[in-house]
Design an enzyme around this catalytic site. Structure first.
Site, PDB file in Angstrom:
ATOM      1  N   SER A 126      42.979 106.657  19.763  1.00 44.59           N
ATOM      2  CA  SER A 126      44.134 106.992  20.593  1.00 44.59           C
ATOM      3  C   SER A 126      44.185 108.490  20.841  1.00 44.59           C
ATOM      4  CB  SER A 126      45.398 106.544  19.860  1.00 44.59           C
ATOM      5  OG  SER A 126      46.543 107.092  20.475  1.00 44.59           O
ATOM      6  N   TYR A 154      51.012 106.470  12.465  1.00 48.98           N
ATOM      7  CA  TYR A 154      50.130 105.697  13.340  1.00 48.98           C
ATOM      8  C   TYR A 154      48.933 106.542  13.776  1.00 48.98           C
ATOM      9  CZ  TYR A 154      48.211 103.977  17.675  1.00 48.98           C
ATOM     10  OH  TYR A 154      47.330 103.591  18.656  1.00 48.98           O
ATOM     11  N   LYS A 158      44.579 106.450  12.913  1.00 53.95           N
ATOM     12  CA  LYS A 158      43.464 106.527  13.874  1.00 53.95           C
ATOM     13  C   LYS A 158      42.547 107.699  13.517  1.00 53.95           C
ATOM     14  CE  LYS A 158      44.679 103.010  16.391  1.00 53.95           C
ATOM     15  NZ  LYS A 158      43.836 101.796  16.397  1.00 53.95           N
TER      16      LYS A 158
END
Lengths: 684, 684
Positions: A126, A154, A158
């Protein structure tokens, strides 16, 4: 030979779109997904769209044992790894769940890959890994070398997974690792069958706006209009999910063509920024009206511009985003209007309908109304059960294995390629003689030994809509019957669409002779073989029927039509009570002139009604077809059922039409044409 | 009430030292460790040193179910989390194993903690998270705010775990999280019983140097002497492992005194840098000789100076490193010389000896020589088996549960507090009358109902050394018998040290009347109750014995000494054949004058020898004690054994000595004094 690609999280938003692109590019796909934030319906729809089997396993990535079994079962060449929790806001509230799912799941996946020597992976990363790229000068549009500094759990998952993959490549440079950093995926599949199905309140602009458009949310909040953009709202890089999906194929193909290993990151973005208002206006245009919004204060952490520099992907992967935000808005609106609650239909549920609980090919789909309930299964696209006022009014088995038994008298099934008999298992078409296998003395019955009753149909695409305040559910199944199967010529896609309301089941039969078919003409004749019984007992004896006609096709000793119409032994246009002495197995002629190949636009005609003194249910059958076989079940011989346990109204074209010149046009379908008909069974 | 602290990786180098400090500071400790890179012997030694039970579970942190069971079982208040793979070089070769173990294990641990609402954690991090701090100006000595940039997978796991913990605190600020960033731990426990036990080639300077010192490695490589330090070698911050361990207690206490949550990092270092040559010279001084070294080229990634700024820990935790590198070198050298192969002794192994396979309190310890094998167990510090030339020459049970049965005739056990009889279960000491429970008519036998035979001894400390080219193994067990237990006064620490060579087992019995004991004097009389049998049959009948003396203590009808010495019924100074008709249960007097309280420095006297025509084994018993009970097992009455299955030579003080004024000094032990004796059983 096509290669197997394992897609983790393949039932999710980007995952399901990527599975479609994989299949379109000749890959075979195995999906593992724990469905914690997605629906198997997405996979069923992928199969429906692509007409390709997608092997699916409801496996949590953290379950190494189950994961290893999947790797043991398929010769997997590479992995596209989507599976992850993905809500930024939620990740700050339950970070451990994010680390556990995303990092724990990835570690287990990589462990299974190492064990099976699968060393090719495309990882769903991302742009969040960059954090606030505006902290640097000259980093907008954001290039891949922009230093990483994710600002939420989050994004950190990644970021950490990228490092894990980088270190694995460092230790073993045979690994081929593509890191794809997504910008802002939007839109839906142009078919309207797949899209984002967010649980709860959507976090993202367009899903939120879509819910405003259908009235689920009051208005859109726009967080700040005092940024330094053309309209004061922040600029992001919105990319159509189909473009994004195609980026994965580009990456996979790039890895495939390498000699040796690689670890490399690519931005997947359009390279063009759009403001919040740009997107808002595009969506309003798709919807056709202005949607309510309110400008509120800036949101902490938001910055002016986070647009991708997509040059690396453009040049190296030969990929670029081609669809516009207008395309995305149009596709999203189609998806939203046709699936206002995503995949979640409140009166529909399914379960696996197989002795193998992991076998998703055959599922039992049940739709429930207050006093009416219907169940379908994929094998044969059957009607397994219809319950009216607590009474099961069709013959069916509760155990899936019973359907596979030889004694199953076609209970509830779709019948094809050609229903009823083909005389002497032979016919001519375009000067060519086709010989089929005989499965009833010297004739071919109901499509032959491997007829549609034995095929696993894809789908269903389950939808719900309202019409005149009535809740209506539809279930579409499809199956591709290839040229030569059972001896029939031509590639035919058979689609069975059930439409259910609170007291009826209608069926639309479509047989499309596909454009790419190797022959010019083929034959099709489709029906459904449900056995009805409204007696609330094991026998239909005592059922009073009344039909539209008394005229049947005359048959010879071989049960083949002579070409003549004759009256039946009892005048069934008058109330007639079924019994051992008053039984039928004849094709009744509704329209002696036959019909065109597609009767769907014709009006439904009531052909039979039935009542029984034991119940207050009235059964009505209507069809657009020129005939129907009335079969009162005298030959039923399967455990748990007696002869005359049910009667069938098999709407169809005339029996053995292909072998009667004057009837043949009822069943001959030219390439590109579709066979079509309808039937409706009501219980009032 | 003391609090339970869970220590993950508590069997490791820093872990085991920290467990000791926890116990010294009044905490109760539960250890989980998968022993993948450590030894349970470390825990056994911690118990031996602290004389406190450490609950231990051989659990992999990634096994959530087992971990949850541990949390269910104990009211755990906080966690110190060491468990991790920790070799930098290895981490670059097998990064996935590092991520799986370190991050996966931490996620599971945190999941179990959340489930059990345990929100206090001290995390074992590393200065490795800083990476090369010399990339900045003014960051040496390194403060906690130095930006992180770990350069290898090991360091990244620590970095990521810090972030996971930070985010958990961000989501729930009740969490109390102490991040301890270690600099370079060195040294060993001053007892010589605990230290680093590196597998394979040591990665660190001092463990490598220690192996050079004992001849396991040829020479030390010094990577570069052209750095800008006083002697050209790089500067690091070496911290004594005991200081480091104490830092954890300081952090834990700091968290305990907080009102509310915290996430904070502290460097644990001395704040003082030492060069490689500084450390080299300190160690050579401890060893007493110059050790071989070679200066080779610089190692990639090494930098001049990585010294801690320890101010934050000094001021906030009120902790500072107090020990010097000289202390560390001295302790390391003691550990190395006394445990040249760490915990790993090639002819020794153990297994759990309990029906509960997780019960590490009772283990069976076996030492093997070519034709001689001895097994001990913790319960009673028993000799469970002695095998000579394939013949088991002592009575013992293979099933641990048999030892708990009432019919067990003290097989192989240590006997205490006072072996043999105390007349009428009563004695006077310092003007006070002590009344004991009677367990043999009106007398107290072998320490009473809950004697040493029923106690779980800590240890063993298992060591091996060479003497005159002979391999010698020692096994030390201990047990603290508290004032009042079984009615005896005074706190006594009983240590049983077995010394085994290729044909004998010697026992050193020590009973230390502890300095803090609540009484001035106590009584102690210790022995071992092995039943010998060299016949290679179930019976000792036919065994020919020959003793040093024929003189026994005369006993009255109550089996209590009259105070007189009398000859026995058969003159056993001459070869005497044991049988049903020639049996003994008498205390034979080796030295009519008795003995002092500690006879360990006396010479061993051979008191019995025995042979049997069925075997060519000669049994010899030697002791420093003034008497021995010869008991030929006439009362054995336990399944699988017959009367006269074995004979005992119970070296000890005179029977009921405390109740005979002229003998009492054999058993009375003043506070601070130690009771001592020796026995040796040889099989030649």
């Amino acid at each position: 030979m096509s290669e197997y690609i394992l897609v983790t999280g393949g039932a999710g938003y980007i995952g399901s779109h990527t599975v479609i692109e994989l299949i379109n590019n000749g890959y075979k796909v195995v999906v593992v997904d724990n469905l914690c934030n997605s629906s198997y319906d997405a996979i069923a729809r992928v199969e429906f769209i692509t007409k390709q089997k997608v092997d699916f396993f409801d496996v949590d990535l953290r379950d190494l044992e189950s994961l290893n079994k999947v790797f043991d079962k398929f010769p997997i060449k590479g992995v596209i790894h989507f599976a992850a929790l993905k809500a930024v806001g939620e990740s700050t509230k339950i970070p451990l769940a994010y680390y556990d799912n995303n990092i724990g799941g990835t570690i287990t996946l990589l462990t299974a890959m190492q064990k099976h020597e699968v060393k090719t992976i495309v990882f769903s990363s991302s742009a969040t890994v960059y954090g606030d790229a505006t902290r640097f000068e000259n980093m907008i549009p954001i290039p891949e070398h922009c230093p990483n500094d994710p600002t939420n759990p989050y994004g950190k998952t990644k970021f950490m997974i990228e490092h894990i993959l980088k270190d694995i490549y460092g230790a073993d440079n045979q690994w081929q690792t593509a890191i794809l950093r997504y910008f802002n995926p939007i839109g839906a599949h142009p078919s309207g069958l797949l899209g984002e199905d967010p649980l709860g309140i959507p976090n993202n602009l367009l899903p939120y706006l879509a819910q405003v458009a259908i009235g689920r949310r009051e208005k859109l909040s726009i967080f700040g209009n005092d940024y330094d953009s053309h309209d004061g709202t922040p600029i992001r890089d919105y990319i159509h999910v189909v473009d994004l999906a195609k980026g994965h194929i580009a990456a996979l193909n790039y890895l495939k063509n390498l000699n040796g290993g690689l670890y490399r990151e690519w931005n997947l973005g359009t390279g063009n920024g759009s403001t919040v208002f740009d997107v808002y206006h595009a969506f309003c245009k798709a919807v056709g009206k202005e949607l309510p919004y309110e400008v509120v204060g800036r949101r902490g952490g938001d910055v002016l511009n986070l647009t991708a520099n997509a040059t690396r992907a453009n040049t190296e992967l030969k990929w670029e985003a081609k669809l516009t935000i207008e395309d995305a808005c149009k596709d999203l609106w189609k998806w939203t209007t046709e699936n206002p609650f995503g995949f979640n239909i409140d009166n529909y549920e399914w379960k696996v309908f197989s002795d193998d609980k992991e076998d998703y090919r055959n599922r039992l789909h049940t739709v429930k109304y207050d006093n009416f309930e219907v169940s379908f299964a994929n094998r044969g696209a059957i009607i397994q059960k219809i319950v009216k006022n607590g009474i099961n009014v069709v013959c069916g088995f509760d155990e899936p294995s019973r359907y596979i038994e030889k004694s199953n008298p076609f209970f509830g099934t779709t019948v094809g390629r050609v229903a009823n008999r083909i005389g002497h298992s032979k016919f001519e078409l375009n000067g060519k003689t086709y010989t089929l296998e005989s499965n009833e003395s010297s004739n071919t019955l109901h499509g032959g030994l491997d007829g549609y009753d034995k095929q696993y149909f894809f789908g269903p695409v389950a939808k719900q809509f309202k019409k005149d305040d009535k809740i209506i559910n539809t279930f579409e199944f499809n199956y591709v019957d290839k040229d030569g199967h059972n001896g029939f010529p031509g590639d035919v896609e058979c689609t069975i669409k059930y439409t259910v309301d609170d007291s009826s089941v209608a069926i639309e039969f479509v047989g499309e002779h596909l454009k790419d078919s190797p022959v010019e003409e083929t034959i099709i004749n489709l029906t459904n073989h449900s056995y009805f019984n409204i007696s609330n007992t094991k026998s239909t004896d005592g059922t009073v029927i009344k039909a539209i006609t008394n005229k049947q096709l005359e048959v010879n000793d071989e049960l083949l039509p002579t070409g003549k119409f004759v009256p039946t032994h009892t005048d069934i246009t008058k109330p007639t009570t079924l019994s051992a002495d008053c039984a039928f197995d004849y094709c009744f002629v509704v329209d002696g002139n036959g019909s065109g190949i597609d009767t769907r636009d014709s009006e439904l005609k009531q052909v039979i009604e039935a009542t029984h003194p034991n119940s207050n249910i009235k059964f009505i059958a209507e069809t657009t077809d020129p005939s129907f076989q009335l079969y009162t079940g005298i030959g039923i011989n399967t455990p748990g059922f007696e002869p005359r346990s049910g009667f069938c109204i098999e709407n169809a074209r005339f029996v053995d039409a292909i072998n009667h010149k004057e009837w043949a046009n009822q069943v001959i379908v030219k390439k590109g044409q579709s066979y079509g008909s309808k039937v409706k069974y009501s219980f009032v």
